[in-house]
Design an enzyme around this catalytic site. Sequence first.
Site, PDB file in Angstrom:
ATOM      1  N   ASP A 285       0.866  -1.180   0.000  1.00 58.98           N
ATOM      2  CA  ASP A 285       0.000   0.000   0.000  1.00 58.98           C
ATOM      3  C   ASP A 285       0.902   1.229   0.000  1.00 58.98           C
ATOM      4  O   ASP A 285       2.134   1.107   0.000  1.00 58.98           O
ATOM      5  CB  ASP A 285      -0.968  -0.013   1.204  1.00 58.98           C
ATOM      6  N   VAL A 342      -6.108  -0.976  -6.065  1.00 58.34           N
ATOM      7  CA  VAL A 342      -5.976   0.405  -5.575  1.00 58.34           C
ATOM      8  C   VAL A 342      -7.248   1.166  -5.949  1.00 58.34           C
ATOM      9  O   VAL A 342      -8.196   0.585  -6.485  1.00 58.34           O
ATOM     10  CB  VAL A 342      -4.714   1.111  -6.146  1.00 58.34           C
ATOM     11  N   SER A 371     -13.895  -2.766 -10.820  1.00 61.15           N
ATOM     12  CA  SER A 371     -15.261  -3.235 -11.013  1.00 61.15           C
ATOM     13  C   SER A 371     -15.924  -2.558 -12.207  1.00 61.15           C
ATOM     14  O   SER A 371     -16.980  -3.004 -12.644  1.00 61.15           O
ATOM     15  CB  SER A 371     -16.085  -3.036  -9.744  1.00 61.15           C
ATOM     16  N   HIS A 392     -12.084 -10.068 -11.000  1.00 62.64           N
ATOM     17  CA  HIS A 392     -13.062  -9.268 -10.267  1.00 62.64           C
ATOM     18  C   HIS A 392     -13.614 -10.070  -9.093  1.00 62.64           C
ATOM     19  O   HIS A 392     -14.379 -11.013  -9.285  1.00 62.64           O
ATOM     20  CB  HIS A 392     -14.184  -8.842 -11.232  1.00 62.64           C
TER      21      HIS A 392
HETATM   22  P1  NAI Z   1     -10.260   0.974  -0.783  1.00 64.03           P
HETATM   23  O1  NAI Z   1     -10.305   2.428  -0.849  1.00 64.03           O
HETATM   24  O2  NAI Z   1     -10.786   0.263   0.410  1.00 64.03           O
HETATM   25  O3  NAI Z   1      -8.764   0.473  -0.990  1.00 64.03           O
HETATM   26  C1  NAI Z   1      -7.889   1.000  -1.908  1.00 64.03           C
HETATM   27  C2  NAI Z   1      -6.499   0.922  -1.307  1.00 64.03           C
HETATM   28  O4  NAI Z   1      -5.540   1.272  -2.300  1.00 64.03           O
HETATM   29  C3  NAI Z   1      -6.279   1.884  -0.124  1.00 64.03           C
HETATM   30  O5  NAI Z   1      -5.769   1.163   0.976  1.00 64.03           O
HETATM   31  C4  NAI Z   1      -5.266   2.863  -0.663  1.00 64.03           C
HETATM   32  O6  NAI Z   1      -4.397   3.357   0.336  1.00 64.03           O
HETATM   33  C5  NAI Z   1      -4.531   2.027  -1.682  1.00 64.03           C
HETATM   34  N1  NAI Z   1      -3.840   2.832  -2.670  1.00 64.03           N
HETATM   35  C6  NAI Z   1      -4.301   3.928  -3.329  1.00 64.03           C
HETATM   36  N2  NAI Z   1      -3.358   4.392  -4.151  1.00 64.03           N
HETATM   37  C7  NAI Z   1      -2.276   3.595  -4.012  1.00 64.03           C
HETATM   38  C8  NAI Z   1      -0.978   3.577  -4.599  1.00 64.03           C
HETATM   39  N3  NAI Z   1      -0.617   4.485  -5.487  1.00 64.03           N
HETATM   40  N4  NAI Z   1      -0.131   2.603  -4.229  1.00 64.03           N
HETATM   41  C9  NAI Z   1      -0.496   1.675  -3.322  1.00 64.03           C
HETATM   42  N5  NAI Z   1      -1.701   1.658  -2.742  1.00 64.03           N
HETATM   43  C10 NAI Z   1      -2.582   2.603  -3.077  1.00 64.03           C
HETATM   44  O7  NAI Z   1     -11.006   0.460  -2.101  1.00 64.03           O
HETATM   45  P2  NAI Z   1     -11.617  -0.975  -2.421  1.00 64.03           P
HETATM   46  O8  NAI Z   1     -13.065  -0.949  -2.151  1.00 64.03           O
HETATM   47  O9  NAI Z   1     -10.774  -2.028  -1.821  1.00 64.03           O
HETATM   48  O10 NAI Z   1     -11.484  -1.035  -4.007  1.00 64.03           O
HETATM   49  C11 NAI Z   1     -10.271  -1.307  -4.643  1.00 64.03           C
HETATM   50  C12 NAI Z   1     -10.541  -1.715  -6.071  1.00 64.03           C
HETATM   51  O11 NAI Z   1     -11.406  -2.851  -6.082  1.00 64.03           O
HETATM   52  C13 NAI Z   1     -11.237  -0.665  -6.916  1.00 64.03           C
HETATM   53  O12 NAI Z   1     -10.759  -0.766  -8.227  1.00 64.03           O
HETATM   54  C14 NAI Z   1     -12.690  -1.091  -6.857  1.00 64.03           C
HETATM   55  O13 NAI Z   1     -13.421  -0.663  -7.974  1.00 64.03           O
HETATM   56  C15 NAI Z   1     -12.554  -2.586  -6.871  1.00 64.03           C
HETATM   57  N6  NAI Z   1     -13.673  -3.338  -6.342  1.00 64.03           N
HETATM   58  C16 NAI Z   1     -14.319  -2.944  -5.205  1.00 64.03           C
HETATM   59  C17 NAI Z   1     -15.368  -3.684  -4.696  1.00 64.03           C
HETATM   60  C18 NAI Z   1     -16.049  -3.264  -3.447  1.00 64.03           C
HETATM   61  O14 NAI Z   1     -17.081  -3.875  -3.102  1.00 64.03           O
HETATM   62  N7  NAI Z   1     -15.545  -2.299  -2.729  1.00 64.03           N
HETATM   63  C19 NAI Z   1     -15.826  -4.922  -5.362  1.00 64.03           C
HETATM   64  C20 NAI Z   1     -15.034  -5.292  -6.503  1.00 64.03           C
HETATM   65  C21 NAI Z   1     -14.019  -4.508  -6.972  1.00 64.03           C
END
Ligand code: NAI
Length: 652
Positions: A285, A342, A371, A392
């Site tokens: 992260d 991310v 997603s 996904h």
């Molecule tokens: P989140 O906001 O909980 O997690 C994203 C993480 O990425 C954070 O911990 C952030 O610090 C980290 N991050 C951001 N920029 C970064 C970088 N440059 N280098 C390293 N780490 C970095 O988001 P979430 O919900 O986990 O979503 C992540 C991905 O998964 C997105 O693409 C989302 O569309 C996808 N997704 C989300 C679902 C959901 O139910 N939340 C379901 C399926 C896919």
Amino acid sequence: ARKDFLAGADLGGFLKERDASALARLAAGAQAMFRRMETGGKPVVAAINGTALGGGLELALACHRRIAADNPKTRIGLPEVTMGLLPGAGGTQRLPRLIGIHAAVPLLVEGTRLDVRKAQEAGIIDEVVPVEALLGAAKKWLASGPEPINPWDKKGFRPPGGDMSSTRAQEFFTVANSMLRQKTYGNYPAPEAILSCVHDGIGSPIDVGLRIEAKYFGQTAATPQCQSMIKTLFFAMGDANKLKRRPKEVPQRVPSRIGVLGSGLMGQGIGHVTAQAGIEVVLIDSTREKAEAAKARSDQLLQRNVDKGRMTAGQKKEILDRLHPGTDYAALEGCELVIEAVFENRAVKAEVTQKAAQVLADDAVFASNTSTLPISGLAQAYPRPENFIGLHFFSPVHRMALLEIIRGEQTSDACLAWSLDYARAIRKTPIVVNDGRGFYTSRVVSTFADEGLAMLVEGVKPGLIENGALMCGMPMGPLALSDEVQIDLFYKIRKQWMEDLGDSYDPGVSFEVAKHFVEDLDRPGKAKLKGFYDHNEKGERHLWPGLAKEYPAAANQPDVEEVQQRFLYIQALEAARTFEEGIVTAPADADIGSILGWGFPAWTGGALSLIDQIGAAEFVTRCQRLADRHGERFVPPKLLLDLAASGDRLAA
Ligand code: NAI
């Protein structure tokens, strides 16, 4: 010779036969065989070496004693109901006679699988012995000269806890019936038939009970719901889990070490299930604290298993030791697979993709958990786009069984095959789809939410909208779902699509509703405890009273049947469009994806099977009627018009 005792009947036979009487005869045949053994005058003991499910447990129940080897992997139960069936070889009669109506009915109606210890506590298994002592214990019992008669064949038998003549039993059935209706809304024939079998059969001699069971078995197995469920939940899912569609020429490759970029909600979950599967995980992260927090969350999840006795502290430590949190991309060296999770932002995703590419071997797979963003576009940031793919996952990752694998335009067969090997290693059920906006699952489920918001605008009462969805078997209403997924996220995604696609994209009326809720009303969804519902910290929710003012109820409210039809059909239509466009390439993937991905009702067999169940011609006629009333979104695609004309089915 085999690890299981007997894990059930060959369900293929039931799919070939659609006639209720013939199916009842099939059950009667199995019953007669077990009955001969049970009344043959010789004691018979079941030495249960491994799993005994369905017909396997029914065989054991017809024995005079059941001894099980102490194997933690063994499962004991009558799970027929989960395939839309009921036990047809005496299970509904012997189990309540053995352990009583109250204990047996929940196990039968829910299809519970017990481990050996629980099965012994429930009174289903008489004795549990160490694995190596199994046959010895069985022989010893036989040598003790036991009486070869089961309790129900003795004079004056009454089941433990009494039969139907007691007021307690009558009350129990009244409550059980109404609880069942509340849960299934009458969509599932099998649990109702099970209740009838026990109710009608328990007070009679067992042979009469068995005849009753055979009759209900035939009727239930012949229903379209049962046939659809077996087809999708047993056969299609079995094929998916066996990776039937994996490119065969590519040698198997299960990763021993993977990287996860972004350790938020999804990255944490992905790392967790991967480490649980015995694979090393580098969790990256932007700060060390965030990456460490993900590991701490895994610690919490695993501790719950330790507390419940499902895992030892040592096993927990082993899993945690496989999670390596940090910020340094150099740690990705040697990873055969990297999954990025991310923020949902192209620039951020491109940046982490490029950074990882510098350390990864030429044949490493790079996957995105996006997603909504098309995979082929994201692949441009990776120097070897043939090794780029979409994986996904669904939230919460440790509970959701589906993995939607998205092939980009350039994704190679090897990349797909290795991704499938990974899916199997982490025990997810994979579907494989082609690239496109929202892929398969997000695209189809969003039509459900959209339809709910469209109804709101028409003045359909919110309670009717939500209940209509529940009554057709959706796990929650479209307004509740929108709150869960977050109205502001929905709004953001639609805005992005409008920017990307310009005039060719019609966001529909639901976009205006989302915009109003986010921008004017500041009700963005559950995270802020306010959306279409008022939520509280305890997780309770009530429809927001202000909805009535924002969207006044129309004088004429639709029938609940029409509401249900709109919800199911709009999703089935969209699924058919994804098939016509080649996003989905096998109907089974559409069915599995709908049931496991967003809880499309299992009684349909899935979003495409529903069309087969109704028949394409009838489905098309009903959609055309809906299109006249509610608009073009209900106009059936050419694929369905052709099927309606030819009389063919979508699934083979
Ligand atoms: P989140 O906001 O909980 O997690 C994203 C993480 O990425 C954070 O911990 C952030 O610090 C980290 N991050 C951001 N920029 C970064 C970088 N440059 N280098 C390293 N780490 C970095 O988001 P979430 O919900 O986990 O979503 C992540 C991905 O998964 C997105 O693409 C989302 O569309 C996808 N997704 C989300 C679902 C959901 O139910 N939340 C379901 C399926 C896919």
